[in-house]
Design a protein around this motif. Structure first.
Motif, mmCIF file in Angstrom:
data_model
loop_
_atom_site.group_PDB
_atom_site.id
_atom_site.type_symbol
_atom_site.label_atom_id
_atom_site.label_comp_id
_atom_site.label_asym_id
_atom_site.label_seq_id
_atom_site.Cartn_x
_atom_site.Cartn_y
_atom_site.Cartn_z
ATOM 1 N N GLY A 1 0.849 -1.185 0.000
ATOM 2 C CA GLY A 1 0.000 0.000 0.000
ATOM 3 C C GLY A 1 0.875 1.222 0.000
ATOM 4 N N GLU A 2 1.060 1.831 1.176
ATOM 5 C CA GLU A 2 1.984 2.952 1.270
ATOM 6 C C GLU A 2 3.401 2.491 0.959
ATOM 7 O OE1 GLU A 2 3.023 6.538 4.370
ATOM 8 O OE2 GLU A 2 2.556 4.563 5.168
ATOM 9 N N LEU B 1 -1.820 1.921 6.844
ATOM 10 C CA LEU B 1 -2.895 1.685 5.880
ATOM 11 C C LEU B 1 -4.138 2.487 6.240
ATOM 12 C CD1 LEU B 1 -2.415 -2.159 5.448
ATOM 13 C CD2 LEU B 1 -1.867 -0.382 3.766
ATOM 14 N N ALA C 1 -0.607 7.827 -0.646
ATOM 15 C CA ALA C 1 -0.370 6.957 -1.797
ATOM 16 C C ALA C 1 0.219 7.710 -2.974
ATOM 17 C CB ALA C 1 -1.686 6.283 -2.218
ATOM 18 N N TRP D 1 -3.700 -1.346 -2.068
ATOM 19 C CA TRP D 1 -4.087 -0.731 -0.791
ATOM 20 C C TRP D 1 -5.597 -0.835 -0.605
ATOM 21 C CZ3 TRP D 1 -1.234 4.309 0.916
ATOM 22 C CH2 TRP D 1 -1.613 4.669 2.206
#
Length: 459
Positions: free
Chosen positions: A187-188, A208, A216, A229
């Motif tokens: 995700g990140e 998250l 993001a 994500w």
């Protein structure tokens, strides 16, 4: 922590959820002290800029999820000792950002001093590569974070506590009567995970979920993964958590609220992904994609989705990089001339750099800040030592910073303004940064700024 603060914390987080309070008290340490906040009988919470979740396993000591940053490391150690649930047996990194991994050192030092085992640090296998990369790019990380946070003296760390145990997709850790399910989810970062404790119906999201538009798209950092994500948020929804402990910001209490927060965040990322993909598939340039994606303002209005750190426009750019590479489909940018040469040519045709700068001032007065920035930047590249051009550039970027909501945009624009103001006044960047609104607030102690981001970004 004083008793009244601990008692008041649940009512405070309820007011934050309803939009009646901001996160400032939480982030500035008003609820951080020598005692944890007890959210459940076996759940302690260390509320700081970077949160730490603390679990009493019953008969096998304590498990920490994340460990915060270096500024709160000693406080965390004291608070965990006062928690009274025994020694820290395991410590889980949700990811390898520096604001989540630097609180482990006091526990290691205690183990060395007492001759006992130090905590087992558990993390995704990519954390090791991240730390190696941080050491190799410490200079770059120092520079980009100085600019992003307006801290000219910031130096990037080169010493890290590497994990003892790593995993690839998921790992089940059993301590005492509690189960910790670690699930990898890009995700990140590429090394991220969330942690589910089924016996307690508690979910630790790491970054998250951070009470902001998802981080993001950070413009100065490595690749993020918005689509994956969103899938992770949907998977977390299915768990039925009754308590969500985020990497940043306050806990979310109650199954319905947890479900709503995860759903809204997933929907925001999903629409950005869907719109960006559709415009790319239609053959548009990056410029058209950036300005063509429509961001749902009703979602950004949620207290937990404000674009106060990252922002949707940057997420769109990051999706282009992920799916389409670095080329923006403008042929002139494929193999460009040096920026300064292009600027000199434009300035010459316009009648000089100062003429461009003065037009930038006119555009600024008309509220056309983006256009004003283009002209001011071109003028400065064409005449890098002209103090009047520098003064205009400083003014343009100072106005841009004032109009921005995200830390990232404000940081870049404030630094650019300070660079030119320093040239125009004969000072330095550090001096000029203190003249900005954020610089004055830092000087007054109203906000806390430290190493809170890294080469792959943080919240």
């Amino acid at each position: 922590m004083t008793e009244h603060k601990a008692v008041d914390y649940p009512s405070y987080i309820d007011r934050v959820w309803r939009g009646e309070e901001t996160l400032l008290a939480h982030l500035s340490g008003a609820y951080t002290g020598d005692d944890l906040v007890r959210l459940r009988d076996r759940v302690g919470f260390f509320p700081a800029f970077s949160n730490v979740a603390v679990f009493d396993t019953g008969d096998d000591g304590v498990v920490l999820v994340d460990s915060g940053d270096f500024r709160t490391a000693q406080q965390l150690h004291t608070a965990v000792k006062r928690f009274g649930a025994g020694p820290v047996r395991s410590l889980v990194y949700t990811h390898g950002h520096v604001d989540h991994v630097f609180g482990v050192f006091p526990f290691d030092q205690e183990a060395a001093a007492t001759g006992t085992d130090r905590p087992e640090v558990i993390a995704h296998e990519a954390v090791t590569a991240r730390f190696d990369r941080y050491v190799r790019t410490a200079g770059y990380n120092s520079w980009i974070n100085r600019k992003q946070f307006g801290v000219p003296s910031l130096e990037w760390p080169t010493t890290y506590r590497y994990p003892d145990t790593v995993y690839r997709d998921r790992l089940t850790v059993r301590r005492g009567t509690l189960t910790f399910e670690l699930i990898h989810a890009r995700g990140e970062t590429d090394d991220h995970a969330y942690v589910w404790i089924p016996e307690l119906k508690t979910l630790c999201t790491g970054d998250l979920f951070i009470w902001n538009t998802p981080n993001a798209g950070n413009p100065q950092k490595a690749q993020r993964y918005p689509e994956e994500w969103a899938r992770a948020l949907r998977a977390m929804q299915e768990l039925g958590a009754e308590l969500l402990l985020p990497g940043h910001g306050v806990p979310i209490v109650g199954k319905e609220r947890v479900h709503q927060a995860l759903d809204d965040t997933a929907r925001l990322l999903e629409t950005l992904c869907e719109q960006t993909r559709a415009l790319m598939n239609a053959g548009h340039r990056l410029d058209a994609v950036i300005h063509g994606v429509e961001v749902p303002q009703d979602l950004l209005a949620k207290p937990y989705l404000h674009p106060a750190y990252d922002e949707p426009e940057f997420v769109v750019r990051n999706l282009w990089r992920l799916w389409g590479g670095w080329y923006d489909q403008n042929p002139a940018n494929l193999k460009p001339a040096p920026e300064a040469a292009v600027a000199a040519e434009f300035a010459g045709q316009a009648g000089g750099a100062l003429k461009l700068a003065r037009r930038a001032t006119e555009l600024l007065a008309e509220g056309k800040l983006r256009l004003a920035a283009h002209l001011a930047e071109t003028a400065a590249l064409a005449a890098p030592t002209d103090t009047e051009v520098a003064r205009v550039r400083a003014e343009v970027y100072a106005h841009r910073a004032l109009k921005e909501t995200s830390t990232m945009a404000r940081g870049v624009f404030n630094w650019a303004s300070a660079e030119s103001a320093a040239l125009a006044r004969g000072t330095d960047v550090a001096t000029e940064l203190t003249r900005t609104p954020e610089g004055r607030r830092r000087a007054d102690g109203a906000i806390s700024v430290g190493v809170v981001d890294d080469e792959d970004g943080c919240c």
